[in-house]
Design a protein around this motif. Sequence first.
Motif, PDB file in Angstrom:
ATOM      1  N   LYS A  51       0.822  -1.214   0.000  1.00 37.13           N
ATOM      2  CA  LYS A  51       0.000   0.000   0.000  1.00 37.13           C
ATOM      3  C   LYS A  51       0.854   1.261   0.000  1.00 37.13           C
ATOM      4  O   LYS A  51       0.580   2.214  -0.721  1.00 37.13           O
ATOM      5  CB  LYS A  51      -0.913  -0.014   1.231  1.00 37.13           C
ATOM      6  CG  LYS A  51      -1.787   1.194   1.400  1.00 37.13           C
ATOM      7  CD  LYS A  51      -3.007   1.061   0.566  1.00 37.13           C
ATOM      8  CE  LYS A  51      -4.008   2.150   0.876  1.00 37.13           C
ATOM      9  NZ  LYS A  51      -5.140   2.065  -0.031  1.00 37.13           N
ATOM     10  N   PHE A  52       1.899   1.265   0.822  1.00 32.01           N
ATOM     11  CA  PHE A  52       2.730   2.458   0.986  1.00 32.01           C
ATOM     12  C   PHE A  52       4.002   2.426   0.130  1.00 32.01           C
ATOM     13  O   PHE A  52       4.768   3.387   0.143  1.00 32.01           O
ATOM     14  CB  PHE A  52       3.097   2.645   2.461  1.00 32.01           C
ATOM     15  CG  PHE A  52       1.931   3.025   3.314  1.00 32.01           C
ATOM     16  CD1 PHE A  52       1.513   4.340   3.427  1.00 32.01           C
ATOM     17  CD2 PHE A  52       1.208   2.056   4.008  1.00 32.01           C
ATOM     18  CE1 PHE A  52       0.435   4.692   4.210  1.00 32.01           C
ATOM     19  CE2 PHE A  52       0.125   2.392   4.806  1.00 32.01           C
ATOM     20  CZ  PHE A  52      -0.270   3.713   4.902  1.00 32.01           C
ATOM     21  N   ARG A  53       4.216   1.314  -0.563  1.00 29.32           N
ATOM     22  CA  ARG A  53       5.418   1.146  -1.397  1.00 29.32           C
ATOM     23  C   ARG A  53       6.695   1.368  -0.587  1.00 29.32           C
ATOM     24  O   ARG A  53       7.566   2.161  -0.951  1.00 29.32           O
ATOM     25  CB  ARG A  53       5.365   2.076  -2.600  1.00 29.32           C
ATOM     26  CG  ARG A  53       4.258   1.723  -3.558  1.00 29.32           C
ATOM     27  CD  ARG A  53       4.339   2.561  -4.824  1.00 29.32           C
ATOM     28  NE  ARG A  53       3.467   2.026  -5.835  1.00 29.32           N
ATOM     29  CZ  ARG A  53       2.296   2.553  -6.153  1.00 29.32           C
ATOM     30  NH1 ARG A  53       1.848   3.613  -5.531  1.00 29.32           N
ATOM     31  NH2 ARG A  53       1.568   2.009  -7.108  1.00 29.32           N
ATOM     32  N   VAL A  54       6.753   0.665   0.540  1.00 34.29           N
ATOM     33  CA  VAL A  54       7.927   0.703   1.411  1.00 34.29           C
ATOM     34  C   VAL A  54       8.341  -0.728   1.737  1.00 34.29           C
ATOM     35  O   VAL A  54       7.578  -1.671   1.507  1.00 34.29           O
ATOM     36  CB  VAL A  54       7.662   1.476   2.729  1.00 34.29           C
ATOM     37  CG1 VAL A  54       7.366   2.942   2.461  1.00 34.29           C
ATOM     38  CG2 VAL A  54       6.530   0.842   3.511  1.00 34.29           C
ATOM     39  N   ARG A  55       9.529  -0.886   2.289  1.00 36.05           N
ATOM     40  CA  ARG A  55      10.019  -2.194   2.736  1.00 36.05           C
ATOM     41  C   ARG A  55      10.563  -2.015   4.147  1.00 36.05           C
ATOM     42  O   ARG A  55      11.123  -0.972   4.477  1.00 36.05           O
ATOM     43  CB  ARG A  55      11.137  -2.699   1.827  1.00 36.05           C
ATOM     44  CG  ARG A  55      10.746  -2.918   0.390  1.00 36.05           C
ATOM     45  CD  ARG A  55      10.035  -4.181   0.115  1.00 36.05           C
ATOM     46  NE  ARG A  55      10.908  -5.311   0.428  1.00 36.05           N
ATOM     47  CZ  ARG A  55      10.475  -6.536   0.574  1.00 36.05           C
ATOM     48  NH1 ARG A  55       9.214  -6.812   0.440  1.00 36.05           N
ATOM     49  NH2 ARG A  55      11.290  -7.502   0.855  1.00 36.05           N
ATOM     50  N   PHE A  56      10.402  -3.058   4.949  1.00 40.45           N
ATOM     51  CA  PHE A  56      10.898  -3.031   6.322  1.00 40.45           C
ATOM     52  C   PHE A  56      11.979  -4.080   6.511  1.00 40.45           C
ATOM     53  O   PHE A  56      11.942  -5.137   5.887  1.00 40.45           O
ATOM     54  CB  PHE A  56       9.752  -3.294   7.310  1.00 40.45           C
ATOM     55  CG  PHE A  56       8.657  -2.277   7.215  1.00 40.45           C
ATOM     56  CD1 PHE A  56       8.827  -0.999   7.693  1.00 40.45           C
ATOM     57  CD2 PHE A  56       7.458  -2.606   6.620  1.00 40.45           C
ATOM     58  CE1 PHE A  56       7.824  -0.049   7.584  1.00 40.45           C
ATOM     59  CE2 PHE A  56       6.436  -1.673   6.509  1.00 40.45           C
ATOM     60  CZ  PHE A  56       6.626  -0.395   7.000  1.00 40.45           C
ATOM     61  N   ARG A  57      12.908  -3.784   7.388  1.00 37.74           N
ATOM     62  CA  ARG A  57      13.941  -4.754   7.750  1.00 37.74           C
ATOM     63  C   ARG A  57      13.379  -5.694   8.819  1.00 37.74           C
ATOM     64  O   ARG A  57      12.447  -5.346   9.536  1.00 37.74           O
ATOM     65  CB  ARG A  57      15.165  -4.034   8.311  1.00 37.74           C
ATOM     66  CG  ARG A  57      15.870  -3.189   7.282  1.00 37.74           C
ATOM     67  CD  ARG A  57      17.146  -2.571   7.873  1.00 37.74           C
ATOM     68  NE  ARG A  57      17.586  -1.500   7.009  1.00 37.74           N
ATOM     69  CZ  ARG A  57      17.464  -0.204   7.296  1.00 37.74           C
ATOM     70  NH1 ARG A  57      16.944   0.183   8.441  1.00 37.74           N
ATOM     71  NH2 ARG A  57      17.879   0.702   6.456  1.00 37.74           N
ATOM     72  N   VAL A  58      13.998  -6.855   8.913  1.00 38.16           N
ATOM     73  CA  VAL A  58      13.593  -7.827   9.932  1.00 38.16           C
ATOM     74  C   VAL A  58      13.715  -7.171  11.307  1.00 38.16           C
ATOM     75  O   VAL A  58      14.723  -6.557  11.630  1.00 38.16           O
ATOM     76  CB  VAL A  58      14.477  -9.095   9.855  1.00 38.16           C
ATOM     77  CG1 VAL A  58      14.156 -10.037  10.995  1.00 38.16           C
ATOM     78  CG2 VAL A  58      14.310  -9.778   8.515  1.00 38.16           C
ATOM     79  N   GLY A  59      12.680  -7.275  12.107  1.00 37.20           N
ATOM     80  CA  GLY A  59      12.700  -6.747  13.469  1.00 37.20           C
ATOM     81  C   GLY A  59      12.189  -5.329  13.610  1.00 37.20           C
ATOM     82  O   GLY A  59      11.826  -4.920  14.706  1.00 37.20           O
ATOM     83  N   GLU A  60      12.148  -4.566  12.535  1.00 41.75           N
ATOM     84  CA  GLU A  60      11.686  -3.178  12.624  1.00 41.75           C
ATOM     85  C   GLU A  60      10.234  -3.090  13.064  1.00 41.75           C
ATOM     86  O   GLU A  60       9.892  -2.316  13.947  1.00 41.75           O
ATOM     87  CB  GLU A  60      11.806  -2.471  11.269  1.00 41.75           C
ATOM     88  CG  GLU A  60      13.120  -1.852  10.994  1.00 41.75           C
ATOM     89  CD  GLU A  60      13.101  -1.070   9.701  1.00 41.75           C
ATOM     90  OE1 GLU A  60      13.660   0.034   9.711  1.00 41.75           O
ATOM     91  OE2 GLU A  60      12.550  -1.556   8.699  1.00 41.75           O
ATOM     92  N   VAL A  61       9.388  -3.874  12.431  1.00 44.11           N
ATOM     93  CA  VAL A  61       7.958  -3.817  12.729  1.00 44.11           C
ATOM     94  C   VAL A  61       7.697  -4.327  14.145  1.00 44.11           C
ATOM     95  O   VAL A  61       6.894  -3.758  14.880  1.00 44.11           O
ATOM     96  CB  VAL A  61       7.149  -4.617  11.687  1.00 44.11           C
ATOM     97  CG1 VAL A  61       5.685  -4.660  12.049  1.00 44.11           C
ATOM     98  CG2 VAL A  61       7.350  -4.021  10.299  1.00 44.11           C
TER      99      VAL A  61
END
Length: 80
Positions: A51-61
């Motif tokens: 939806k936001f066209r972003v990526r997260f690193r492992v553990g960030e969320v």
Amino acid sequence: MKQAEILEKMQEVFDGVFLEKVAAKPDLSAADVEEWDSLMQISLVIAIEQKFRVRFRVGEVEAARNLGEFADLIAKRMEP
């Protein structure tokens, strides 16, 4: 993008993922929603990344304690 705007867009994701109505508000956490388990978490993160066209690193969320902190993380990712 401000936190309130991000939460509005997150509501659209929640409406498409959860069976029951879940209000996307800053203080909401997984512990507040019976349906929100580890598999739901993965589905939500993938849908939000799209939806936001972003990526997260492992553990960030997982470091975000509630939706407000998650929205702030999204805003940070969207900065130019």
